[in-house]
Design an enzyme around this catalytic site. Structure first.
Site, PDB file in Angstrom:
ATOM      1  N   GLY A 181       0.761  -1.386  -0.557  1.00 35.01           N
ATOM      2  CA  GLY A 181      -0.136   0.008  -0.057  1.00 35.01           C
ATOM      3  C   GLY A 181       0.755   1.388  -0.327  1.00 35.01           C
ATOM      4  N   GLY A 233       4.035   1.174   3.256  1.00 32.30           N
ATOM      5  CA  GLY A 233       4.220   0.123   2.948  1.00 32.30           C
ATOM      6  C   GLY A 233       5.509   0.466   1.944  1.00 32.30           C
ATOM      7  CE  LYS A 292      -3.161   8.793  13.488  1.00 25.29           C
ATOM      8  NZ  LYS A 292      -2.421   8.707  11.663  1.00 25.29           N
ATOM      9  N   GLY A 331       4.214   7.727  13.724  1.00 24.65           N
ATOM     10  CA  GLY A 331       4.727   9.001  13.880  1.00 24.65           C
ATOM     11  C   GLY A 331       4.157   9.634  13.250  1.00 24.65           C
ATOM     12  CB  ALA A 340       2.276   7.287   2.453  1.00 25.42           C
ATOM     13  CB  SER A 355      -5.402  14.033   7.189  1.00 24.65           C
ATOM     14  OG  SER A 355      -6.299  13.113   8.057  1.00 24.65           O
ATOM     15  CB  SER A 411       4.734   9.768   8.676  1.00 23.58           C
ATOM     16  OG  SER A 411       3.816   8.502   9.225  1.00 23.58           O
TER      17      SER A 411
END
Length: 359
Positions: free
Chosen positions: A17, A20, A205, A150, A154, A268, A152
């Site tokens: 994905g 990864g 979160k 953390g 991707a 997000s 981040s």
């Protein structure tokens, strides 16, 4: 004086994905790395184009990154030269049990049962409300494991933009291997022993980010968003401490850092779901359009787990009411605003204080 060279290390990333793939790209800039995709056509396409057109379109992947859809072949690459090795699980929580079952059968046969395993998924398992380390402990009871988490996105990691992550484990060997795999250039890795805190922060979160998206979709203003982020951090901390986490963890990268990014960042997916809900769209229609968000998947499980240990999660409860119970977003907001006044320092919501009173 030149810095010491990183130890010899081979990395296998399981799951192609977006996350990864991004981590495989980062590791391959420093170490021999192979990325495993369950879909043979996807693996072949990435090998031919060095692009993950499905999950990271337009991002060029390093030429030395290897691809495969053969899990045994990918794992055998770890055997090559007797150096250090690391397995990275880039699958969502929903796929963690299945890949762990695969590894429990294959690793002993390949002589790789002592290989450190780090996972990147965030959330509570929908049916069991287990955290990732609890899934791992049952499926691979003898494995050395830890979480990499953390603030981040991707796509930015795959592009080589600056990012800071935390690896959490009780094993110094796993922390060292993960740091060796990824720390360098624009990517920094910090170590922690608070696995529960890192996992709870990563899970909650996402739910708070859905709430912030709803708030923004309703045009309630930046003051309201700031309040949600702050009280969301209190909610995350209270829950984490009750499960055995260290309160200080939630003031760090995997608490406050990841919450701010996920609740405000344009990339997000959790915030995007909330924005769509706030704008009046139905959850089923949003999900049918292809948007996936871990906050939706784990919100109900997190709430059930919290209720089982008598921890109050008012924002998570409001999100669940909107997502699953048909409650109108403004009705849920009104219910939050109608809660009794309280002393901000009297609960476990201050990440620098820890618990000092009732929830």
């Amino acid at each position: 004086m030149n810095p010491p060279a990183p130890p010899r290390l081979r990395v296998a990333v399981l799951g192609a994905g977006s996350w990864g793939t991004a981590l495989a790209a980062a590791a391959s800039r420093r170490h021999p790395t192979q990325l495993w995709a369950r879909d043979a056509a996807q693996a072949a396409s990435m090998a031919a184009t060095h692009e993950n057109a499905r999950y990271l379109p337009g991002v060029s992947l390093p030429k030395n990154l290897q691809f495969s859809s053969d899990l045994d072949a990918t794992l055998r690459c770890l055997q090559d030269d007797g150096g250090h090795r690391l397995i990275v699980l880039g699958v969502p929580v929903a796929g963690l049990t299945a890949i762990c079952d695969e590894l429990s059968r294959r690793l002993p046969a390949l002589g790789l049962e002592d290989t450190p395993i780090v996972w990147t998924c965030k959330g509570f398992e929908a049916d069991t409300a287990r955290l990732p380390h609890e899934i791992m402990r049952e499926a691979l009871p003898g494995a050395t494991g830890g979480a990499l988490s953390g603030p981040s996105f991707a796509r930015e990691v795959a592009q080589g933009l600056p990012v800071a992550l935390t690896v959490a484990s009780s094993s110094p060997a796993l922390r060292d291997a993960t740091t060796a795999a990824f720390h360098g250039a624009a990517l920094r890795v910090y170590a922690s022993t608070d696995l529960i805190g890192v996992e709870v922060g990563g899970a909650l979160k996402n739910v708070i980010a859905v709430a912030c998206g709803i708030c923004d979709g309703l045009a309630l203003g930046t003051n309201a968003r700031a309040a949600l982020i702050t009280r969301g951090l209190a909610e995350m901390t209270r829950f984490g401490v009750a499960l055995g986490a260290q309160a200080e963890t939630f003031a760090g990268l995997t608490g406050l850092g990841d919450l701010v990014l996920t609740a405000t960042g344009e990339l997000s997916r959790n915030r995007r779901v909330g924005l769509e809900i706030g704008a009046g769209r139905k959850l089923a229609d949003i999900l049918a359009s292809g948007i996936t968000a871990e906050g939706v998947r784990c919100a109900r499980a997190a709430l059930e787990r919290a209720r089982a240990i008598n921890v109050e999660l008012p924002i998570t409860e409001a999100v669940c009411a909107v997502l699953f119970d048909g409650v109108a977003p403004m009705t849920a907001v009104s219910a939050l605003l109608a809660r009794d006044a309280r002393n901000e320092g009297a609960d476990s919501g201050n990440p620098l204080q820890g618990p000092s009173g009732p929830a």
